[in-house]
Structures are given as C-alpha cells and as structure tokens.
Design a protein around this motif. Structure first.
Motif, PDB file in Angstrom:
ATOM      1  N   SER A  60       0.812  -1.209   0.000  1.00 18.61           N
ATOM      2  CA  SER A  60       0.000   0.000   0.000  1.00 18.61           C
ATOM      3  C   SER A  60       0.850   1.265   0.000  1.00 18.61           C
ATOM      4  CB  SER A  60      -0.965  -0.020   1.187  1.00 18.61           C
ATOM      5  OG  SER A  60      -0.228  -0.195   2.364  1.00 18.61           O
ATOM      6  N   SER A  61       2.125   1.090  -0.245  1.00 21.14           N
ATOM      7  CA  SER A  61       2.961   2.289  -0.270  1.00 21.14           C
ATOM      8  C   SER A  61       2.648   3.127  -1.512  1.00 21.14           C
ATOM      9  CB  SER A  61       4.441   1.891  -0.270  1.00 21.14           C
ATOM     10  OG  SER A  61       4.872   1.664  -1.591  1.00 21.14           O
ATOM     11  N   ALA A  62       2.870   4.410  -1.383  1.00 18.28           N
ATOM     12  CA  ALA A  62       2.558   5.336  -2.476  1.00 18.28           C
ATOM     13  C   ALA A  62       3.383   5.016  -3.713  1.00 18.28           C
ATOM     14  CB  ALA A  62       2.813   6.774  -2.023  1.00 18.28           C
ATOM     15  N   ARG A  63       4.612   4.601  -3.475  1.00 18.97           N
ATOM     16  CA  ARG A  63       5.488   4.332  -4.625  1.00 18.97           C
ATOM     17  C   ARG A  63       5.019   3.110  -5.400  1.00 18.97           C
ATOM     18  NH1 ARG A  63      11.512   4.276  -2.749  1.00 18.97           N
ATOM     19  NH2 ARG A  63      11.831   3.905  -4.979  1.00 18.97           N
ATOM     20  N   VAL A  64       4.576   2.080  -4.646  1.00 13.58           N
ATOM     21  CA  VAL A  64       4.067   0.880  -5.320  1.00 13.58           C
ATOM     22  C   VAL A  64       2.801   1.243  -6.092  1.00 13.58           C
ATOM     23  CG1 VAL A  64       3.022  -1.385  -4.959  1.00 13.58           C
ATOM     24  CG2 VAL A  64       5.119  -0.774  -3.754  1.00 13.58           C
ATOM     25  N   ALA A  65       1.929   2.012  -5.444  1.00 13.93           N
ATOM     26  CA  ALA A  65       0.674   2.401  -6.103  1.00 13.93           C
ATOM     27  C   ALA A  65       0.972   3.163  -7.382  1.00 13.93           C
ATOM     28  CB  ALA A  65      -0.165   3.242  -5.151  1.00 13.93           C
ATOM     29  N   MET A  66       1.964   4.047  -7.329  1.00 14.39           N
ATOM     30  CA  MET A  66       2.296   4.854  -8.489  1.00 14.39           C
ATOM     31  C   MET A  66       2.870   3.989  -9.606  1.00 14.39           C
ATOM     32  SD  MET A  66       4.199   8.532  -8.662  1.00 14.39           S
ATOM     33  CE  MET A  66       5.229   8.189  -7.374  1.00 14.39           C
TER      34      MET A  66
END
Lengths: 716, 210
Positions: free
Chosen positions: A645-651
């Motif tokens: 759920s990290s922002a970087r993974v989402a991006m």
C-alpha cells in the motif's frame, strides 16, 4: 450403476424360443432369413430373433425436406442377456447398422448411451442389459415432395451374450410420410428418446489429464467445487488395450481433484488424447443420487510425483525451516517470550528437568500440529476447499480464540490465576513445575501460530496438501518440529542456558508486560470478526469478553465468601461463561468479502479476483498483479501495510497500467482455494505478477518489502 | 458443502474397498505376456494324455490357438476351413500348432479328451496337439480372453504375435475371404526374417469360458 432408461425396460413379449446355446440350424436360419429380407422389400419391424426384439423407431411422424431427424434401433434383450457398447471390452462385438437410405439421405454414426460393466468370469465386457436405444440422426434430402413416402432400411447386426454368445441380425424397414409442416413428435417414443438422451455422454465440463506408470493409468479430473458431490466414477475407454478392462478402478478425491486409477492394458502405447466415456455418480445437495456420463479426451500430463523422494526431502527441509522462522513471526512471539521466561526460571535447575520440559513442549507442539493437520486432511478428503489457517475462516473459532487470548492476558495481568484443575494453559504455566504446563504451551503456540505464514512454508504446505495423508502429516510434523526446535535446543544445551538471566522480580514484570501483546491479539481477532460477521459479530464478541471478565471477577470475589455465596457466585460465573460461548454462534454472514481487508488507506485500486477476470485481462494483454490474502493472515496484512500500500508501489502500478486483483480468502472460498492449488499452495499469502509476454506469472516471496515489489514491477 | 458430513465415510469406504480389491486382484492383463519378451512357459496335458511343455519346443515356431468349438466365431473359421488350412500350412512348415481349450467343466466348449479327438477328426483339423487347460491356468497366464485368440512364439521362445486371427471382427463366415489374416501375415514376415507387424491386435470372439 443404474441401467439406461431403466423405466423403459420391458420383457419382449413374444420370446418363446428356449435357445440357451448356439445351434447351427438356428444360425443358418437367421442368415437365410436375413438374406430373404434383403432380397424382398417387405422387411419386418420389429424383428424378433431368439434373444432380441429389434425395433426401428422414428422420433418424428413425418420427414420434413432438408431437416435432420432422429431414429433409434431399439433392442429388447432376453433377461440376463446383453449386447455391446462401441468398445465391447475383453470380448464381444459392438452392434452395427448398415443403412440403405433414399437418395440424398445420410445417417450419422451411432450415438451410444453410456454402457455398464458386465463381468464374465475374469473378463469384463461393456454393454447393455434389458433394453437399449441406439440413436442415429438421419439427414433428409431437401428435394422431397409431399406425395412421397420414404423407407429407411437398417441392416442391424448384434452379438447377444449371456455367457455364451449368439450373433444375430435383422433387416428393419421403417416407412415415413413426407410432411412439409413442422413434423410432430411421435408420442409413443418421446419418453424413450428423452430417457436415452439423458444417458448420452455430454461434453466433459472439467479439465482432464492422465498419466501412466509401468502398470497403472491414472485419470485426473479437476472438478472444482463439484468434486465434493462425486461419489463414484467409472471409466470406459474408447480403445482396447488402454486399461485392463476387468481390473477394479479406484477413485480418490483430493480437494477439487478426482483421480481414477486402473491397471494398464496390454497396449504398449497409449493414445493421446486418451478418449472414452466416464460415468459419475453424484450426490446432489438434496441427497439425491444422480448419474451423468461425459465424453473424455484427456491429455497426457507430466508424470505425477506422489513419492518423489528428492521433492519430499526438500519439502521436509522447507517445512522445518519454515517452522523455525515461524518463531520470529508476530503471532507466536508473545507465547514464546512467555515460554522463555519459564525457561529462565528453570534454567538453573537440574538439566534433566529442563530437558524434560523441552520435550514436553515439543510433544505439545507436535500433538497439536497432528490434530490440526488431521482435521485439515480429513476435511479436504471430504471435498472441503480449505488450506492452512482454515479454522480462522470460521467466525466461531475466531471468537473463541479472541476470548482465549483475552482471558490469558487477564491472567498475565494478575487479575486471576488459572490454577488447580483448570491448569494447563494457565497464566502460571510459565512457572508450574508440572510438565503438563509445558505441553500446553506447545499446543498454545500452534494455535496462535496459524494466522502467520513464515517464508518457505507456502511451498512445503502446498506440496503436503497434494500428497497422500501420510506424507501430508509428515510435512506438517516437520513444520511442528521446526517450531519447537529453538526451545528444544535451548533446553538441551546447558551452555546456552547459562546466558539466561537469573530469576528475580523482573520475571513478574516481564510476565505482566507480555499481557499486552495478547490483548492486542484479542483486539485484532475482533477486527477479523468485523470482516467475517460484521458489526453484529463485533458486538457479540465484545459482549462475550465482558461476560468473561465478569465471570472471572465473580469467581475471584466469592472465593473467600461463605459457602452459599461461593456456590451462587460460581453458578453465576458459569452462566456468564455459557452465555459468552453462546455468543460465538455467529452467523457466517454473507457479507461481501472484505475488499477493505488490506488497509483502508490503500492507494491501490484493488479489483476482486476471479479466474474469468484474470483470463480476460490476460487476453487483453494487460499486466496483472494478484494478491491472495485474508484478514486473519497477519503475514498478509504486514505485507500489505509495509509494501503493497505504499505510495510508490501504487504509483508504479498505475504508471505501468498493471491491474491489481485481490483474492480475499477471509471467508471460505473454493474458487480461491482452487486458484491457490494451481500454484501448489494451500494457504495465503501468494503474490503473482503476470506479464503480457509470459504465460506463467512470476511468484513473489511470501515476505514482501517495498523495494522487492518495485524491483519486480519494473521488470515488466 | 452441507453434505461434507456424509461424504467422508462413503469415500473412505469406497476407496478402501477398491484398494483392497485392487490389491487382491490377480488380473488377466497383468499376467498377459508382452510381445518381444520371452513367452511364459507352461506344462499341460493334451487330449492324448501327453504332457506338453512349451520350453521343450525351443527351436520350432509355436502357434497357440484358443478355441471353443461351440463359439460362433470359432465356427466361422472352422466351417469355412479357414482354420484347418492354416493348421495344415503350419504343419508343412514344421510349425507346432497347439489348440488350447480353457473352458471350465460344465462351460461351453469344455470337452473330454475323447471328445476333443473326435472333434479334431470330424473337422479335419490338423493341430499338433489339443491342450486341455481345464483349470484355465495357461489361459490366464497368457491373458487369453476370446475364442479364437492367437499367439505366435518364435524358435527362440520369444512371443512375436498376439491378438485376433484377422482384421474383420464379425461372425459372418463370408467375411473370412476378404479379411486380412494376421497369422498368415506374421508367418510370412518371420519366413522373410522381418519383424512381425502388426505384432499385437485386438482379439475378437466369444469370451473364454473360464
């Protein structure tokens, strides 16, 4: 096996000839008669032979130009006599029909209803008793005029046997008018056609494969959720020599897979695909038995490795390692810390006592593992689609576990002492001199371990669950041994024990401190319940916990009171406990699987997983990430929190247009269990990354880090 | 999955019974010899009371013909003199032809030694011997399942053919003329030092009356 169209079976009324064996004269008479019939156009219908009444019947009363219609060769056999299926088995001969048809007409091959196994001494035949209808579709010519009438002529030859065999034949003629109007069905035969169609093999709805060993052929059907209903299976090979026809066929069910094993036939090379018909008996949900026949075309699978010892050894090693690592997972850690405190207390006693405690603890772990594995294996054998952590799919079990953690935590906090006859898993197990306390700690460690999955465990357990029960159990016990190993080694090593601090007042403080992870575990379990049973479930569990606290308080309060009060108090406490237990009878609600299970703050737009959706996305050439998870799986939750759920993974997911699918196994879900099994897994977590370029996905480790996920996503 | 409670017992019982029967099963095909492998040896008494042993025929080609004189498929080949012609041709080539009767007493095709010899005489048959396999031992050893069912063993004792007598599985005597006779094909190949092809075919006929 029920006979075909059993309701239709009737004795041919005019069979009066008492031939029991072959008589040359009757045989000659039959041939002569057949010759005569062929020579003269007046064929009989029905034809009566010594053992069979043959009848050619049409489903329609008139033929429409250019339209296909169905006819049947109906054979009524003498009691105890049989005719043959297209593969007659060890001996015998299939019934044949030679057609003489009007110009422009064609006849299909015979559509055979499924046969029965007919043993003849040590041999086996496939055929029919009583009555059978062999269906043939006739295609009519388009250029017909209404004035015409048509004659279909069938020269039918059959071998009819009891034990001795008689070849018989007949020429049957059927005359039908031409009708331009939609032809009505002949009511005399509609029931017979309908019953026969129910006995015609249908296309096989399930993936099928086979593999062979030197002397056995195993057919594997992946029947999905239907597997649980299948009670028996019989395979009729299309070709001679594929299997030993007479050998008994064994049927085994393993989750969604149904395996049929038969001794191999004399044929040296097996056809690929292997063809034939399989007949299965099913018990429907209402308990009614049902019989279905399906055509089979099974492809050759890679040889099965049920007893591949290198694989087994590797799995045992993985299970052992997984068990050791399980000690470091958040689930078991508090319990083990408690155990360590106990050890510190005993550490400076005689080495023999310490060793005995270590062994008792190991025994507790192993016995509890055997019980959990036994239940898991038995339920899977019964067709349940479950895997590791299955008990946490039951809200009742989760509620009970929450109570248990809560009571244990209260005990550690010093609210009460579980002692006396309630000993065992009590708060004082850590300093009980008895070995039963150590045994109970072992069992407890297993109970609390199940929400966690350690690295290496997935592969080992996935392997275990595809194996016969004895091997499954061995792998589970290896996992248990791994779990017990660190403590066992410690208790057997005086050198290591010397490093432990001497007992003192800090022991009591430490114990109190460890109550808090247990409170946290209870709180987490209530949260799992919120996913499984909704707000009502949470309310029920919290009420139950209050009742438990009340019961404990009441029992403690009346301890020093007079006899009457003490009795009243104890009854009251018991009532409160019973009420609390009653509250665990939670409905397993039909709440939508909790898509929020991961984390409410998740920036990733998860779509619910289904095999159809995955196939659709793959067909569209989209990369896909699949997350197999469950609310009660702590490892999964940690992975989702830390990495997914990290922002970087989402991006990264968004930039690369990767579709994120979530398979939520919080509730029992056979579809997800089957999908896990396809990757050799019997539990969550499982992470798959499908690239449009590759047929097989990349399987990510069970413990994720953000960097690891990003690195994998960037390979796309 | 409400039926879970009733299912396990049924399945366990079923599997158990099936496994047990499989374990106890001494099947035909498991005993069936393999083409290209040594033919299993046996000793059996013929219709003249002589004890005949397969391995004693080493050096000669041996043909085994499973038979039952009342079986329509056997009659098809005897009534048309097809079988007798084969037997005579074999005799001319010094091939040992053994007709084997595996019918159990009371079953179709069972004959006393005297009846067997009478049958041979009445049909002008020319086997080297008629083996009376009354207990079916040789039949089971060879996985013989139909009458006729043919086996050819070469002079080295290797099984080179097993299966049907020809390629037309019918009871119609008229078909004999047009059928491809596998025994003739095999003998011709052996004569020319070629591999027998086909070496294994589906036998057709009545079941052997064990």
């Amino acid at each position: 096996m029920p006979k075909i169209a059993s309701g239709l079976r009737g004795k041919p009324e005019n069979v009066t000839l008492g031939l029991t064996g072959f008589r040359p004269l009757s045989w000659l008479a039959v041939i002569l008669l057949a010759g005569l019939l062929q020579a003269f156009p007046a064929g009989a219908n029905p034809v009566q032979t010594p053992h069979v009444q043959a009848h050619l019947v049409s489903e329609v009363v008139a033929v429409r130009p250019g339209q296909p219609f169905w006819v049947a060769l109906r054979l009524n056999m003498r009691d105890g006599w049989h005719t043959y299926w297209r593969n007659p088995g060890d001996s015998g001969l299939a019934t044949t029909i030679d057609w003489t048809l009007p110009e422009g007409f064609t006849a299909s091959e015979i559509h055979w209803p499924y046969p029965e196994r007919i043993p003849v001494g040590p041999l086996m035949n496939f055929g029919y008793h009583g009555e059978v209808w062999l269906l043939v579709q006739i295609q009519s010519s388009a250029t017909l005029t209404e004035a015409e009438s048509l004659t279909l002529q069938a020269h039918a030859q059959w071998l009819v046997c009891e034990e001795d065999c008689i070849p018989e034949e007949g020429v049957l003629r059927l005359t039908l008018p031409v009708g331009v109007e939609s032809a009505p069905l002949d009511p005399r035969w509609s029931e017979g056609f309908a019953a026969t169609r129910r006995a015609l093999p249908q296309p096989n709805p399930w993936p099928a494969s086979f593999h062979v060993t030197a002397d056995a052929l195993t057919l594997e059907l992946n029947a999905g959720p239907s597997a649980g209903n299948i009670v028996d299976l019989t395979f009729f090979p299309a070709e001679d020599g594929d299997i030993d026809h007479a050998a008994p066929q064994t049927v085994q069910r393993d989750g969604s897979t149904v395996r049929l094993t038969a001794a191999r036939g004399a044929g040296s090379a097996l056809p690929e695909p292997l063809t034939g018909v399989f007949v299965l008996q099913e018990r429907l949900d209402d308990g009614e038995p049902a019989v279905h026949a399906f055509t089979l075309a099974a492809s050759l699978a890679e040889p099965a490795t049920p007893l591949a010892y290198p694989v087994l050894a590797e799995s045992l090693l993985l299970a052992l390692l997984g068990g050791v690592l399980l000690n470091l997972m958040p689930c078991v850690f508090p319990v083990l810390s408690l155990k360590a405190l106990g050890l510190a207390r005993h550490a400076h006693e005689s080495p023999g006592v310490v060793r005995a405690h270590g062994l008792a603890y190991t025994a507790g772990v192993l016995v509890c593992f055997a019980l959990v594995a036994g239940a898991l294996i038995a339920l899977r054998a019964a067709g349940e689609q479950i895997g590791w952590g299955f008990q946490l799919q039951s809200p009742m079990f989760v509620a009970l576990l929450a109570y248990f953690m809560f009571a244990l935590a209260l005990s550690l906090s010093g609210v009460f002492e579980i002692g006396g006859r309630l000993m065992g898993v009590g708060g004082h197990w850590a300093d009980r001199p008895g070995y039963s306390g150590s045994f109970a700690t072992g069992a407890l460690a297993v109970v609390v371990a199940t929400p966690c999955t350690a690295p290496f465990m997935g592969a080992a357990l996935g392997f275990a669950l595809t194996q016969p029960w004895s091997i499954s159990l061995t792998v589970f016990l290896a996992l248990g041994l791994g779990l017990a190993l660190p403590y066992l080694l410690l208790s057997f090593s005086p050198a290591l024990l010397r490093f432990l601090p001497r007992p003192g007042p800090w022991l009591e403080r430490g114990k109190q401190l460890l109550a808090f992870p247990l409170y946290a575990t209870a709180a987490w379990l209530v949260w799992v319940l919120s996913q499984q049973a909704g707000p009502d479930g949470v309310a029920a569990a919290l009420a139950g916990m209050i009742l438990i606290a009340f019961a404990i308080w009441l029992a403690q309060t009346v301890r020093a009171a007079g006899r009457g009060w003490r009795l009243t108090g104890r009854v009251g406490a018991a009532v409160a406990l019973v009420l609390a237990l009653g509250l665990t009878r939670l409905p397993n609600t039909d709440l939508e699987p909790a898509h929020a299970a991961a984390s409410p703050s998740s920036a990733v737009a998860w779509e619910p997983f289904s095999p159809a959706r995955l196939a659709e996305l793959q067909a569209a050439g989209r990369p896909v990430f699949v997350n197999f998870t469950a609310a009660w799986c702590i490892t999964c939750l940690v992975n989702e929190r830390v990495a997914l759920s990290s922002a970087r993974v989402a991006m990264e997911l968004a930039n690369r247009e990767i579709v994120a699918l979530k398979a939520d196994w919080t509730h029992r879900d056979p579809v997800i269990t089957t999908a896990l099994a396809a990757f050799g897994r019997g539990g969550v977590p499982l992470y798959l990354l499908y690239s449009p370029q590759a047929a097989e996905p990349v399987i990510l480790p069970q413990i994720l880090t953000e960097a690891l996920v990003l690195q994998n996503l960037q390979t796309l | 999955m409400s039926k879970a409670t009733t299912m396990p017992r049924a399945i366990v019982a079923l599997t158990g019974v099936a496994t047990l029967t499989l374990a106890l099963y001494g099947g035909l095909a498991q005993a069936a010899p393999t083409v290209g492998q040594p033919a299993p040896d046996f000793t059996v008494t013929d219709s003249n009371g002589v004890s005949q042993q397969l391995s004693a025929q080493r050096g000669s080609t041996v043909i085994l013909e499973w038979t039952n004189h009342d079986c329509p498929f056997v009659r098809k080949h005897y009534d048309t003199d097809n079988m007798q012609a084969l037997q005579n041709d074999a005799k001319a080539q010094d091939i040992v032809w053994w007709s084997v009767i595996s019918s159990a007493p009371g079953k179709q095709g069972y004959v006393s030694p005297a009846e067997a010899n009478a049958l041979t005489a009445s049909r002008n048959a020319a086997p080297a011997a008629v083996l009376l396999d009354t207990d079916g031992k040789v039949g089971r050893l060879y996985g013989a399942r139909t009458t006729p069912h043919m086996y050819i063993i070469d002079p080295e004792g290797t099984l080179v053919y097993m299966g049907g007598i020809d390629d037309n599985p019918s009871a119609n005597p008229a078909d004999v003329k047009t059928a491809k006779n596998y025994v003739r094909v095999a003998l011709a190949a052996m004569e020319n030092g070629q591999a027998v092809e086909p070496a294994s075919t589906r036998p057709y006929g009545c079941s052997v009356k064990y």
